[in-house]
Design a protein around this motif. Structure first.
Motif, short mmCIF file in Angstrom:
data_model
loop_
_atom_site.label_atom_id
_atom_site.label_comp_id
_atom_site.label_asym_id
_atom_site.label_seq_id
_atom_site.Cartn_x
_atom_site.Cartn_y
_atom_site.Cartn_z
N ASN A 112 3.30 -1.64 -1.03
CA ASN A 112 3.76 -0.25 -1.15
C ASN A 112 4.52 0.21 0.08
O ASN A 112 5.49 0.98 -0.01
N GLY A 164 10.28 12.22 -0.62
CA GLY A 164 8.98 12.62 -1.16
C GLY A 164 8.87 12.34 -2.65
O GLY A 164 7.85 11.83 -3.13
N LEU A 165 9.93 12.64 -3.40
CA LEU A 165 9.94 12.41 -4.84
C LEU A 165 9.78 10.92 -5.16
O LEU A 165 8.94 10.53 -5.98
N LEU A 167 8.76 8.41 -3.22
CA LEU A 167 7.48 7.85 -2.79
C LEU A 167 6.38 8.23 -3.78
O LEU A 167 5.51 7.42 -4.11
N GLY A 168 6.44 9.47 -4.26
CA GLY A 168 5.47 9.91 -5.25
C GLY A 168 5.58 9.13 -6.55
O GLY A 168 4.58 8.73 -7.14
N LEU A 169 6.83 8.89 -7.00
CA LEU A 169 7.03 8.11 -8.22
C LEU A 169 6.55 6.67 -8.05
O LEU A 169 6.19 6.01 -9.03
N SER A 170 6.56 6.18 -6.81
CA SER A 170 6.09 4.82 -6.54
C SER A 170 4.60 4.79 -6.22
O SER A 170 4.08 3.77 -5.76
N SER A 171 3.93 5.93 -6.45
CA SER A 171 2.47 6.04 -6.21
C SER A 171 2.11 5.80 -4.75
O SER A 171 1.07 5.21 -4.45
N THR A 173 1.32 7.66 -1.18
CA THR A 173 0.92 8.96 -0.65
C THR A 173 1.99 9.50 0.30
O THR A 173 2.44 8.80 1.22
N VAL A 174 2.40 10.72 0.06
CA VAL A 174 3.46 11.33 0.87
C VAL A 174 2.85 12.21 1.96
O VAL A 174 2.25 13.24 1.65
N TRP A 176 3.50 14.86 3.82
CA TRP A 176 4.57 15.86 3.84
C TRP A 176 4.78 16.48 5.22
O TRP A 176 5.92 16.71 5.63
#
Length: 354
Positions: A112, A164-165, A167-171, A173-174, A176
């Motif tokens: 990841n 952020g988007l 990374l979130g779609l790739s599961s 943790t962002v 922020w």
């Protein structure tokens, strides 16, 4: 391009070796540097990043944005590639190659993180070396300058949301707070500082004063980049020695996305009838990455030891030789490009504008 810049890949490779060797010989030194943090920001790296980024941003004249409308086809294509295609295609390639095809050959706990590094690398378009690439293709200077200035302005507000988007779609943790802090430290503050210095120099000494400062600081920028790489590989040495194929495997999606995005931008410009002197730099801006920012953001978000930091460094390693091949392709295909339609011929006289 200076001799030093032409052999950047060689210097990067040497820094990898030096960093790995120093990491083994002086582990305490690197641990001390790694612990020099305030609010998750490593202070030595922050200084090096500013030395990298600010000289590049000094070249940007935001008043050149008045030329944007003159080359609206090329501007539109480049914006589409930089912000709607490249980050998302890299996320897809990262998932395909790192997350699936190459998974058995990579450290399981870093998968990841590698994907995150690739996403960060692709989320910011290049701001400095594109001037070199544009010059090598006899690119329209007003287009290149206005495109880079526009990208820098967009990056201030778009870099964090896109990263952020994805990374979130790739599961993944962002973090922020750290992501926003990285944008402020490595984009917003350097842009402000660079523009204030630029305006002050132009007001007091004119273009010669600015050129003298750039002549002094440009080599400093590359030296700071190489010093950052030595630090990074001082921390990454053990992992690289244990997994020598990692760098080669991470280079595969980077190479594919460079040629894919450059080719797509080049073909779209041809289809729209844009001139070759605009299509060339458009393809190069669409394909290259702001790897200095990517390295800084990856270190801030995931740390020196992370696969994300290593993935961004692979981008540095392949940048120069790969982009030079794109330059070669653009130059060699000019005759084919200009046979694409009457509109490009009709627009040729305007190349003397400005």
């Amino acid at each position: 391009m200076s001799t030093f810049e032409r052999y950047l890949t060689l210097w990067v490779a040497l820094c990898i070796l030096v960093g790995i060797a120093f990491g083994h010989l002086m582990p305490g030194f690197f641990q001390t540097i790694g612990s020099a943090e305030v609010a998750q920001v490593n202070l030595p790296v922050a200084v090096l990043i500013w030395l990298m980024v600010i000289p590049m941003l000094l070249k940007i004249d935001f008043t050149s944005l008045r030329h944007v409308g003159r080359h609206w086809r090329g501007i539109g294509v480049t914006l589409f590639i930089n912000w709607a295609v490249k980050p998302f295609s890299m996320a897809l390639l990262g998932w395909l190659f790192v997350g699936w095809l190459f998974r058995p050959y990579l450290p399981a706990d870093q998968i990841n993180s590698y994907i995150a590094g690739l996403i960060i690398l692709a989320a910011a378009p290049c701001t400095a070396m594109v001037f070199v690439w544009s010059n090598l293709t006899k690119g329209e200077p007003h287009f290149t300058l206005s495109q880079v200035a526009l990208n820098d302005g967009i990056m201030v507000v778009a870099f964090a949301p896109i990263v952020g988007l994805l990374l979130g779609l790739s599961s993944i943790t962002v973090p922020w707070n750290t992501l926003v802090l990285s944008v402020v430290l490595y984009i917003v503050i350097p842009v402000i500082v660079a523009q204030l210095v630029r305006r002050g120099l132009l007001a007091s000494g004119g273009q010669p004063a600015l050129d003298r400062l750039l002549g002094t600081m440009s080599p400093m920028s590359l030296v700071a980049l190489l010093a950052t790489l030595v630090l990074l590989f001082g921390f990454q040495g053990e992992q690289i020695i244990a997994q020598p194929l990692v760098i080669g495997l991470l280079a595969v999606p980077i190479l594919i996305q460079v040629y894919f995005n450059a080719g797509l931008a080049y073909l779209l410009n041809r289809a729209l009838g844009e001139r070759h002197c605009v299509a060339g730099p458009s393809a190069l801006i669409g394909a290259s990455n702001f790897f200095e920012l990517a390295v800084a953001a990856a270190i801030s978000l995931f740390g020196f030891h992370s696969g994300a930091a290593l993935a961004t460094v692979v981008g540095v390693l392949v940048e120069v030789p790969v982009m030079l091949t794109v330059v070669w392709i653009v130059n060699r295909s000019q005759g084919w490009y200009e046979r694409g339609g009457a509109r490009s011929v009709a627009l040729v006289p305007t190349s003397r504008e400005g």
